[in-house]
Design an enzyme around this catalytic site. Structure first.
Site, PDB file in Angstrom:
ATOM      1  CG  ASP A   1      -9.089  -3.136  12.730  1.00 55.96           C
ATOM      2  OD1 ASP A   1      -8.168  -2.426  12.283  1.00 55.96           O
ATOM      3  OD2 ASP A   1      -8.970  -4.362  12.896  1.00 55.96           O
TER       4      ASP A   1
ATOM      5  CG  HIS B   1      -9.409  -3.610   8.625  1.00 57.35           C
ATOM      6  ND1 HIS B   1      -8.503  -4.289   9.408  1.00 57.35           N
ATOM      7  CD2 HIS B   1     -10.537  -4.372   8.606  1.00 57.35           C
ATOM      8  CE1 HIS B   1      -9.062  -5.403   9.851  1.00 57.35           C
ATOM      9  NE2 HIS B   1     -10.294  -5.471   9.388  1.00 57.35           N
TER      10      HIS B   1
ATOM     11  NE  ARG C   1       4.850  -3.183  18.361  1.00 59.73           N
ATOM     12  CZ  ARG C   1       5.135  -4.193  19.183  1.00 59.73           C
ATOM     13  NH1 ARG C   1       5.294  -5.413  18.715  1.00 59.73           N
ATOM     14  NH2 ARG C   1       5.258  -3.966  20.474  1.00 59.73           N
TER      15      ARG C   1
ATOM     16  CG  ASN D   1      -2.251  -0.721   0.886  1.00 55.52           C
ATOM     17  OD1 ASN D   1      -2.943  -0.362  -0.060  1.00 55.52           O
ATOM     18  ND2 ASN D   1      -2.567  -1.738   1.662  1.00 55.52           N
TER      19      ASN D   1
ATOM     20  CG  ASN E   1      -5.471   1.056   9.585  1.00 52.34           C
ATOM     21  OD1 ASN E   1      -4.355   0.731   9.184  1.00 52.34           O
ATOM     22  ND2 ASN E   1      -6.378   0.168   9.972  1.00 52.34           N
TER      23      ASN E   1
ATOM     24  CB  ALA F   1     -10.230  -3.223  -3.743  1.00 49.13           C
TER      25      ALA F   1
END
Length: 218
Positions: free
Chosen positions: A148, A112, A94, A16, A110, A176
């Site tokens: 998350d 996920h 982490r 990414n 972030n 994606a």
């Protein structure tokens, strides 16, 4: 107009990260990577950054045994020294403390590999297959202290196909991810995305959503 300065946190190969490097290589892209920071000196993503001429830093968590605050303060110092304005987690393995998350509140995102709030945590593809869902995908969200959790910026849905295994599904989800992470950063860098409480509001989202599911404009 000045480009938004990104700090990208990694722990591994940095796929990414590469998507963000490729996006930022376009002078018209409204963000630039000011620093790639890893908690592992052997993270392959550091070489990706170095090959692109991007500054790198290592803050080894093992150098601060039992002192997470000192580890995170060292990371924070590196990010601020580089003038970072938005922190992007890209395979950073982490868990961050409340202190770090609040220090970068609404400036920490972030990616996920699931359609949050479903399948938080690890092994998302295997769990999606076990649950028999017909749609899986990925989410870029603003980070909050709980794992998350946080306001959703962009999501992309990926169909679960007959005969899929964890590997084939993961490949499609990763493709994606590489599309939506640069998009999410662009929305913030253009000033079109803003956090209001526990929701991200995006101006004019429908015009360029493409295959991504972007929070509706209002």
């Amino acid at each position: 107009m000045a480009r938004l300065k990104l700090g990208v946190l990694i722990s591994g190969r940095g796929s990414n990260l590469q998507a963000l490097i490729d996006a930022a290589a376009d002078p018209a892209y409204p963000a630039t990577i000011a620093l790639v920071l890893s908690n592992k000196a052997d993270a392959a993503g550091l070489q990706r950054a170095a090959s692109a001429g991007i500054p790198t830093a290592v803050v080894d968590h093992r150098a601060h045994p039992g002192d997470k605050r000192a580890f995170e303060e060292a990371m924070d110092a590196e990010l601020r020294r580089a003038g970072v304005e938005l922190v992007c987690l890209a395979g950073f393995m982490r868990l961050l403390s409340d202190w770090f998350v609040e220090r970068w509140r609404d400036r920490l995102i972030n990616i996920h590999p699931s359609l949050l709030p479903s399948f938080k945590g690890l092994d998302t593809h295997a769990r999606a297959l076990a649950a028999g869902v017909r749609l899986h995908g990925c989410t870029v969200h603003v980070v909050r202290p709980a794992m998350d959790e946080g306001p959703i910026v962009v999501q992309a849905a990926v169909p679960v196909l007959p005969g899929d295994d964890e590997h084939t599904l993961a490949e499609r989800v990763l493709a994606a991810e590489h599309r939506i992470y640069p998009l999410a950063v662009r929305l913030f860098a253009d000033g079109r995305a803003r956090v209001e409480g526990e929701r991200v509001v995006i101006d004019g989202a429908a015009a360029d959503a493409g295959s991504a599911l972007v929070n509706p404009a209002r």
